[in-house]
Design a protein around this motif. Sequence first.
Motif, PDB file in Angstrom:
ATOM      1  N   GLN A  61      53.417  -4.119 -38.642  1.00  0.00           N
ATOM      2  CA  GLN A  61      53.202  -3.293 -37.370  1.00  0.00           C
ATOM      3  C   GLN A  61      53.401  -1.757 -37.842  1.00  0.00           C
ATOM      4  OE1 GLN A  61      53.085  -4.723 -34.370  1.00  0.00           O
ATOM      5  NE2 GLN A  61      53.318  -6.730 -35.334  1.00  0.00           N
ATOM      6  N   ARG A  62      52.633  -0.919 -37.258  1.00  0.00           N
ATOM      7  CA  ARG A  62      51.986   0.453 -37.221  1.00  0.00           C
ATOM      8  C   ARG A  62      53.622   1.147 -37.607  1.00  0.00           C
ATOM      9  NH1 ARG A  62      47.908   3.661 -37.141  1.00  0.00           N
ATOM     10  NH2 ARG A  62      46.820   1.757 -36.309  1.00  0.00           N
ATOM     11  N   GLY A  63      53.599   1.775 -38.833  1.00  0.00           N
ATOM     12  CA  GLY A  63      54.917   2.554 -38.927  1.00  0.00           C
ATOM     13  C   GLY A  63      55.791   1.667 -39.914  1.00  0.00           C
ATOM     14  N   ASP A  64      55.436   0.655 -40.126  1.00  0.00           N
ATOM     15  CA  ASP A  64      56.494  -0.284 -41.259  1.00  0.00           C
ATOM     16  C   ASP A  64      56.180   0.257 -42.295  1.00  0.00           C
ATOM     17  OD1 ASP A  64      57.267  -1.978 -39.101  1.00  0.00           O
ATOM     18  OD2 ASP A  64      56.178  -3.718 -39.653  1.00  0.00           O
ATOM     19  N   HIS A  71      44.533  -2.264 -47.882  1.00  0.00           N
ATOM     20  CA  HIS A  71      44.192  -2.908 -46.763  1.00  0.00           C
ATOM     21  C   HIS A  71      45.222  -2.884 -45.630  1.00  0.00           C
ATOM     22  CE1 HIS A  71      42.229  -6.417 -44.498  1.00  0.00           C
ATOM     23  NE2 HIS A  71      43.662  -6.502 -44.191  1.00  0.00           N
ATOM     24  N   ALA A  72      46.461  -2.962 -46.105  1.00  0.00           N
ATOM     25  CA  ALA A  72      47.707  -2.635 -45.149  1.00  0.00           C
ATOM     26  C   ALA A  72      47.753  -1.291 -44.656  1.00  0.00           C
ATOM     27  CB  ALA A  72      48.929  -3.147 -45.866  1.00  0.00           C
ATOM     28  N   THR A  73      47.617  -0.284 -45.165  1.00  0.00           N
ATOM     29  CA  THR A  73      47.610   1.084 -44.519  1.00  0.00           C
ATOM     30  C   THR A  73      46.339   1.298 -43.980  1.00  0.00           C
ATOM     31  OG1 THR A  73      46.498   2.026 -46.571  1.00  0.00           O
ATOM     32  CG2 THR A  73      48.826   1.986 -46.436  1.00  0.00           C
ATOM     33  N   LYS A  74      45.285   0.801 -44.053  1.00  0.00           N
ATOM     34  CA  LYS A  74      44.109   0.962 -43.323  1.00  0.00           C
ATOM     35  C   LYS A  74      43.956   0.263 -42.092  1.00  0.00           C
ATOM     36  CE  LYS A  74      38.997   1.009 -43.851  1.00  0.00           C
ATOM     37  NZ  LYS A  74      37.904   0.638 -44.622  1.00  0.00           N
ATOM     38  N   GLY A 120      48.233   0.416 -40.319  1.00  0.00           N
ATOM     39  CA  GLY A 120      48.895   1.600 -40.148  1.00  0.00           C
ATOM     40  C   GLY A 120      50.445   1.790 -40.887  1.00  0.00           C
ATOM     41  N   VAL A 121      50.615   0.784 -41.837  1.00  0.00           N
ATOM     42  CA  VAL A 121      51.810   1.040 -42.437  1.00  0.00           C
ATOM     43  C   VAL A 121      51.937   1.869 -43.434  1.00  0.00           C
ATOM     44  CG1 VAL A 121      52.088  -1.764 -41.914  1.00  0.00           C
ATOM     45  CG2 VAL A 121      51.261  -0.772 -44.379  1.00  0.00           C
ATOM     46  N   PRO A 149      63.419   3.279 -56.561  1.00  0.00           N
ATOM     47  CA  PRO A 149      64.902   3.782 -56.021  1.00  0.00           C
ATOM     48  C   PRO A 149      64.716   3.702 -54.460  1.00  0.00           C
ATOM     49  CG  PRO A 149      63.246   5.629 -56.418  1.00  0.00           C
ATOM     50  CD  PRO A 149      62.425   4.645 -57.018  1.00  0.00           C
ATOM     51  N   GLU A 150      63.706   3.671 -54.014  1.00  0.00           N
ATOM     52  CA  GLU A 150      63.837   3.434 -52.338  1.00  0.00           C
ATOM     53  C   GLU A 150      64.292   2.121 -51.792  1.00  0.00           C
ATOM     54  OE1 GLU A 150      60.161   6.239 -53.281  1.00  0.00           O
ATOM     55  OE2 GLU A 150      61.094   4.373 -54.113  1.00  0.00           O
ATOM     56  N   THR A 151      64.716   2.256 -50.768  1.00  0.00           N
ATOM     57  CA  THR A 151      65.233   0.887 -50.062  1.00  0.00           C
ATOM     58  C   THR A 151      64.751   0.886 -48.604  1.00  0.00           C
ATOM     59  OG1 THR A 151      67.298   1.804 -49.384  1.00  0.00           O
ATOM     60  CG2 THR A 151      67.290   0.802 -51.357  1.00  0.00           C
ATOM     61  N   GLY A 152      65.350  -0.015 -47.840  1.00  0.00           N
ATOM     62  CA  GLY A 152      65.003  -0.031 -46.197  1.00  0.00           C
ATOM     63  C   GLY A 152      63.422  -0.304 -45.925  1.00  0.00           C
ATOM     64  N   PHE A 153      62.842  -1.061 -46.959  1.00  0.00           N
ATOM     65  CA  PHE A 153      61.491  -1.680 -46.522  1.00  0.00           C
ATOM     66  C   PHE A 153      61.493  -2.649 -45.392  1.00  0.00           C
ATOM     67  CE2 PHE A 153      61.155   0.193 -51.036  1.00  0.00           C
ATOM     68  CZ  PHE A 153      59.990   0.947 -50.781  1.00  0.00           C
ATOM     69  N   ASP A 154      60.507  -2.806 -44.456  1.00  0.00           N
ATOM     70  CA  ASP A 154      60.324  -3.822 -43.794  1.00  0.00           C
ATOM     71  C   ASP A 154      59.658  -4.928 -44.269  1.00  0.00           C
ATOM     72  OD1 ASP A 154      61.227  -2.194 -41.311  1.00  0.00           O
ATOM     73  OD2 ASP A 154      59.398  -1.059 -41.909  1.00  0.00           O
ATOM     74  N   ALA A 155      58.876  -4.776 -45.254  1.00  0.00           N
ATOM     75  CA  ALA A 155      58.227  -6.025 -45.950  1.00  0.00           C
ATOM     76  C   ALA A 155      58.081  -5.696 -47.346  1.00  0.00           C
ATOM     77  CB  ALA A 155      56.996  -6.137 -45.195  1.00  0.00           C
ATOM     78  N   ILE A 156      57.914  -6.929 -48.236  1.00  0.00           N
ATOM     79  CA  ILE A 156      57.451  -6.646 -49.532  1.00  0.00           C
ATOM     80  C   ILE A 156      56.685  -7.746 -49.909  1.00  0.00           C
ATOM     81  CG2 ILE A 156      58.509  -6.992 -51.964  1.00  0.00           C
ATOM     82  CD1 ILE A 156      61.170  -5.798 -51.119  1.00  0.00           C
TER      83      ILE A 156
END
Length: 413
Positions: free
Chosen positions: A180-183, A198-201, A204-205, A244-251
């Motif tokens: 979803q947009r913003g993920d 593709h996912a960003t375009k 909107g992630v 190092p980042e965490t808190g992703f909505d999807a991998i």
Amino acid sequence: MKLADMVSLVVGDDVDVALTAYDGSRHGPIDCDVRLDIRSPRAVALLMSAPGQLGLARAYVAGELEVHGDLFTALDRLARLGVTEPTGSEKLRLYRALAPFALRREPPPPEEVRLGGSRHSKRRDADAISHHYDVSNTFYRWVLGPSMAYTCAVYPKADATLEEAQEEKFDLVCRKLGLQRGDRLLDVGCGWGGLVRHATKHYGVKAIGVTLSEQQAQWAREAIQADGLGHLAEVRHQDYRDVPETGFDAISSIGLTEHIGLAHYPAYFGFLRSRLNPTGRLLNHCITRTDTGSRTHYKNGFINRYVFPDGEVVPIGRIVSAMEDQGFEVRHEENLREHYALTLADWLRNLEEHWDEAVAEVGMGKARVWKLYLAASQMGFHRNMIQLHQVLAVAPDQHGFADVPLRLALDRG
């Protein structure tokens, strides 16, 4: 004893592949559309240097064994050949005839690689990826096409183009992940950044992709800037273990698990879960094998020595179990085996159409490695020796619940 006579003793006369040899002998149908040409005594020595596919690959890559006709057809027919048991006296004749070749101890072609250091250490993994991917972006562009997507495509219809199928693959992954947009999306082993773009375009992630190939990362960064996606997309030349980042909505893990190694699955899937938000989704897309026996054949075969050093493919059940052992809940799985056979056929066709340019770019030996690799892999998927599975899993929250719709939205909207 002529070479054709030796072949006849082992495979019999009812064959659909012809053979010619430097000693003037031949075997098989005269008008056969596929013919193997053993060009020199070195070819026989290389064939005998290792059992099965590795010896055959060495002779082919060295140019001492030539295939006339369609390479995929030749490999498919060779895979169907039966082997007859020679009599005791015939075995003795074969031994005496082949002994001089076995004693030659020909070195393998320089394209064969053995890595140093600890298996799956960060340094050795980087060397393995560089061996395969840091070849030439120009070469990969000829083989893969404009998408620069180096994983199984998904053909929405039988006559779809490779580009249409790769676009469908990217979108299918995004739909399975429920983007979803913003993920925030993490793409491990992102290659040339096709899914990230593709996912960003289209969704909107905000996406981060990581790859161990410096050439891939550079190409992806340039493509992201050309598409005007720099505010949403980033591709790094980085080991996934150093994110190092965490808190992703999807991998998304598209074609990376094959490089990880079975012994490292717990750490791999454990790390990915540690980077996900509660109820976040993981899509794992990888090649698997259909037999459950020893892995030695794969570790010492052509693919590991010439194409993917340290690669390891396992049955799909081992992957699902490893994901569940790290607390993931598996929600969907599918086998795209036939789609990978079609993908490889398209890549092989692209290589053949750019053969002269490819040889000039990477050398004859490397080009022959790729031609054999693509044809052999196509045969493997076609014959159900290997498969391609996508597994969608979710990371439950602290109460063990996962926020997943009753039915996944897998069709295009």
